[in-house]
Design a protein around this motif. Structure first.
Motif, PDB file in Angstrom:
ATOM      1  N   UNK A 333       0.806  -1.223   0.000  1.00 32.33           N
ATOM      2  CA  UNK A 333       0.000   0.000   0.000  1.00 32.33           C
ATOM      3  C   UNK A 333       0.841   1.276   0.000  1.00 32.33           C
ATOM      4  N   UNK A 334       2.155   1.167  -0.151  1.00 33.68           N
ATOM      5  CA  UNK A 334       3.009   2.350  -0.294  1.00 33.68           C
ATOM      6  C   UNK A 334       3.001   2.779  -1.756  1.00 33.68           C
ATOM      7  N   UNK A 335       2.741   4.050  -1.994  1.00 37.07           N
ATOM      8  CA  UNK A 335       2.529   4.523  -3.361  1.00 37.07           C
ATOM      9  C   UNK A 335       3.586   5.543  -3.786  1.00 37.07           C
ATOM     10  N   UNK A 336       3.938   5.477  -5.070  1.00 31.89           N
ATOM     11  CA  UNK A 336       4.797   6.477  -5.708  1.00 31.89           C
ATOM     12  C   UNK A 336       3.894   7.442  -6.463  1.00 31.89           C
ATOM     13  N   UNK A 337       4.075   8.755  -6.354  1.00 33.70           N
ATOM     14  CA  UNK A 337       5.102   9.445  -5.565  1.00 33.70           C
ATOM     15  C   UNK A 337       4.583   9.949  -4.218  1.00 33.70           C
ATOM     16  N   UNK A 338       3.351   9.577  -3.867  1.00 34.76           N
ATOM     17  CA  UNK A 338       2.769  10.137  -2.644  1.00 34.76           C
ATOM     18  C   UNK A 338       3.579   9.782  -1.399  1.00 34.76           C
ATOM     19  N   UNK A 339       4.021   8.535  -1.293  1.00 33.70           N
ATOM     20  CA  UNK A 339       4.705   8.077  -0.087  1.00 33.70           C
ATOM     21  C   UNK A 339       6.220   8.071  -0.233  1.00 33.70           C
ATOM     22  N   UNK A 340       6.715   7.687  -1.387  1.00 26.84           N
ATOM     23  CA  UNK A 340       8.161   7.611  -1.595  1.00 26.84           C
ATOM     24  C   UNK A 340       8.464   7.852  -3.064  1.00 26.84           C
ATOM     25  N   UNK A 341       9.738   8.174  -3.336  1.00 31.82           N
ATOM     26  CA  UNK A 341      10.158   8.480  -4.702  1.00 31.82           C
ATOM     27  C   UNK A 341      11.236   7.531  -5.219  1.00 31.82           C
ATOM     28  N   UNK A 342      11.891   6.796  -4.319  1.00 41.79           N
ATOM     29  CA  UNK A 342      12.979   5.909  -4.724  1.00 41.79           C
ATOM     30  C   UNK A 342      12.851   4.592  -3.974  1.00 41.79           C
ATOM     31  N   UNK A 343      13.053   3.479  -4.668  1.00 45.94           N
ATOM     32  CA  UNK A 343      13.009   2.170  -4.027  1.00 45.94           C
ATOM     33  C   UNK A 343      14.430   1.667  -3.806  1.00 45.94           C
ATOM     34  N   UNK A 344      14.650   1.024  -2.638  1.00 46.69           N
ATOM     35  CA  UNK A 344      15.974   0.543  -2.285  1.00 46.69           C
ATOM     36  C   UNK A 344      16.660   1.515  -1.349  1.00 46.69           C
ATOM     37  N   UNK A 345      17.981   1.396  -1.217  1.00 48.59           N
ATOM     38  CA  UNK A 345      18.742   2.314  -0.383  1.00 48.59           C
ATOM     39  C   UNK A 345      18.769   3.692  -1.042  1.00 48.59           C
ATOM     40  N   UNK A 346      18.861   4.722  -0.230  1.00 51.15           N
ATOM     41  CA  UNK A 346      18.920   6.072  -0.770  1.00 51.15           C
ATOM     42  C   UNK A 346      20.207   6.260  -1.568  1.00 51.15           C
ATOM     43  N   UNK A 347      20.058   6.543  -2.849  1.00 53.45           N
ATOM     44  CA  UNK A 347      21.185   6.800  -3.739  1.00 53.45           C
ATOM     45  C   UNK A 347      21.119   8.247  -4.200  1.00 53.45           C
ATOM     46  N   UNK A 348      22.063   9.061  -3.752  1.00 50.29           N
ATOM     47  CA  UNK A 348      22.018  10.476  -4.100  1.00 50.29           C
ATOM     48  C   UNK A 348      22.198  10.714  -5.598  1.00 50.29           C
ATOM     49  N   UNK A 349      22.834   9.773  -6.291  1.00 53.59           N
ATOM     50  CA  UNK A 349      23.011   9.928  -7.738  1.00 53.59           C
ATOM     51  C   UNK A 349      21.672   9.971  -8.464  1.00 53.59           C
ATOM     52  N   UNK A 350      20.628   9.380  -7.856  1.00 53.21           N
ATOM     53  CA  UNK A 350      19.305   9.355  -8.480  1.00 53.21           C
ATOM     54  C   UNK A 350      18.413  10.500  -8.008  1.00 53.21           C
ATOM     55  N   UNK A 351      18.898  11.313  -7.067  1.00 49.11           N
ATOM     56  CA  UNK A 351      18.110  12.427  -6.539  1.00 49.11           C
ATOM     57  C   UNK A 351      18.230  13.613  -7.492  1.00 49.11           C
ATOM     58  N   UNK A 352      17.135  14.320  -7.785  1.00 49.25           N
ATOM     59  CA  UNK A 352      17.222  15.494  -8.667  1.00 49.25           C
ATOM     60  C   UNK A 352      18.250  16.504  -8.171  1.00 49.25           C
ATOM     61  N   UNK A 353      19.015  17.057  -9.092  1.00 49.72           N
ATOM     62  CA  UNK A 353      20.071  18.005  -8.728  1.00 49.72           C
ATOM     63  C   UNK A 353      19.532  19.187  -7.945  1.00 49.72           C
ATOM     64  N   UNK A 354      18.304  19.594  -8.223  1.00 50.97           N
ATOM     65  CA  UNK A 354      17.745  20.758  -7.540  1.00 50.97           C
ATOM     66  C   UNK A 354      17.633  20.551  -6.033  1.00 50.97           C
ATOM     67  N   UNK A 355      17.578  19.286  -5.586  1.00 50.49           N
ATOM     68  CA  UNK A 355      17.471  19.002  -4.159  1.00 50.49           C
ATOM     69  C   UNK A 355      18.832  18.955  -3.466  1.00 50.49           C
ATOM     70  N   UNK A 356      19.901  19.025  -4.247  1.00 53.59           N
ATOM     71  CA  UNK A 356      21.251  18.931  -3.689  1.00 53.59           C
ATOM     72  C   UNK A 356      22.105  20.100  -4.177  1.00 53.59           C
ATOM     73  N   UNK A 357      21.730  21.323  -3.830  1.00 55.17           N
ATOM     74  CA  UNK A 357      22.470  22.487  -4.321  1.00 55.17           C
ATOM     75  C   UNK A 357      23.910  22.520  -3.799  1.00 55.17           C
TER      76      UNK A 357
END
Length: 402
Positions: A333-357
């Motif tokens: 019952x976990x939904x994308x993108x309401x609950x989460x945006x990435x599956x697995x361990x957090x990988x910063x390489x997959x995070x949008x650049x705008x979130x990592x100025x």
């Protein structure tokens, strides 16, 4: 400053400590507790059983020896040790006791190699460190207006389940007075009598609420089947609304800089490491409403996502805030993108650049491997090391010195 006569002996100790440090600290604790069993009330005894405490002390001694002529490198470590000691109620009279048994342990383990000159050098080095810690701890006790070891009675006015494993405890002063202020990111020590050990045990919990909320809040994770969760599980099982806890003053230097409220803020956490980040988030949104804040979080799934409703409410009310969530194993019952945006361990390489100025202030909190991975990823992206802070205890505090 260490004398010229002692310096060569300390320098020569570095490879010896690398090889025999844990053996020395294991011997030290055995001697210490045999002579002063009451000190078990200060130390984390499950960490003694697991060997984590011995490893932490061995790392500290090694780092001190390796950097004894580099006070700039030692300063942040000493600062965090001072904060931890004040939360534990360490007193000046503890230092000679520790020094005696530490030198005795060095002499026992090194045998003939522990010459009178070597032991004298370590006595001098330890004395200099002890004097520094005592002086800094005295200042911090005075700033808090408490005597060493003095704890405050607080009452649990609300207990709230935040996820399958985390509950929040809302605390107010037992005497009805106003609780002292704290800085977002700080923690308190909680003292709990553990019947099975016949000891009082102290554990540190980050304050997870807004500094000006009128209460202190700690959000505690249950650790099923883990000795490390001994006190946390007692809090879950035995303490209810109306009960009294004894706590230290707020401590810790993993805090937002009050004079830096315009730089973009990026808060990256995992698991129960979300707790100090929530306090920082509340504070930033209140004190600097225009400051961009990006909140990155990793956990197992939605059932193990503490304070999610609170975070979602803040997102709805504050347009300068964005979040990005990774679920290791999302539930059905976990939904994308309401609950989460990435599956697995957090990988910063997959995070949008705008979130990592590039110009942001970065704060990391979570398990040591998680923080190590995120820190390395930020450095690889070109984020300067001076812009990255992380909350650490134990051996990982000293990694950058070794």
């Amino acid at each position: 400053m260490l004398s010229a006569a002692s310096r060569p002996y300390i320098a020569a100790s570095v490879p010896v400590l690398r090889e025999h440090g844990v053996t020395i600290t294991r011997c030290f604790y055995q001697r210490l507790f045999a002579a002063h069993p009451q000190l078990k009330n200060i130390f984390n005894m499950p960490n003694q059983e697991s060997g984590a405490q011995q490893q932490a002390l061995a790392s500290a001694i090694f780092a001190y020896a390796a950097n004894i002529d580099n006070p700039a490198a030692l300063a942040p470590v000493i600062s965090r040790i001072v904060q931890k000691h004040v939360s534990l109620g360490i007193r000046a009279e503890h230092y000679p006791i520790v020094g005696k048994h530490l030198l005795d342990a060095i002499a026992e383990i090194l045998g003939a190699a522990a010459t009178p000159e070597l032991l004298a050098a370590w006595a001098e080095a330890y004395g200099l460190l002890a004097d520094t810690l005592i002086a800094e701890e005295r200042k911090l006790y005075q700033a808090h207006g408490v005597e060493p070891g003095e704890y405050r009675a607080v009452r649990i006015v609300r207990k709230q389940k935040e996820s399958d494993t985390v509950s929040s405890f809302y605390l107010q002063a037992g005497d009805g007075a106003e609780l002292p202020p704290f800085q977002p990111g700080q923690y308190i020590s909680v003292a709990v009598n553990v019947a099975e050990l016949s000891l009082r045990q102290l554990r540190q919990y980050s304050l997870s609420g807004a500094p000006d909320s009128g209460y202190w809040r700690i959000s505690v994770k249950r650790e099923e089947g883990s000795p490390a969760g001994l006190v946390s599980n007692l809090l879950h099982d035995q303490f209810q609304e109306g009960d009294v806890l004894w706590v230290s003053p707020p401590c810790g230097d993993f805090v937002l800089a009050p004079d830096d409220m315009d730089t973009p803020l990026v808060l990256i956490s995992a698991g129960v490491g979300v707790t100090p980040m929530m306090s920082m988030l509340h504070s930033s949104l209140q004190l600097s409403p225009q400051r961009p804040v990006n909140f990155l979080y990793a956990t197992l799934d939605g059932r193990h996502h503490p304070l999610k409703r609170e975070l979602d409410g803040l997102l709805m009310r504050h347009s300068q805030m964005q979040s990005y969530v990774a679920y290791e194993r999302p539930a059905a019952n976990d939904c994308v993108p309401q609950d989460y945006q990435q599956q697995g361990y957090l990988q910063l390489a997959a995070v949008p650049d705008a979130l990592l100025p590039q110009n942001a202030a970065y704060f990391l909190c979570g398990p040591a491997p998680f923080m190590r991975a995120q820190r390395n990823a930020l450095l690889a992206r070109g984020v300067p090391e001076r812009q990255i802070q992380q909350e650490v205890f134990g051996p990982s505090l000293l990694e950058h010195l070794q």
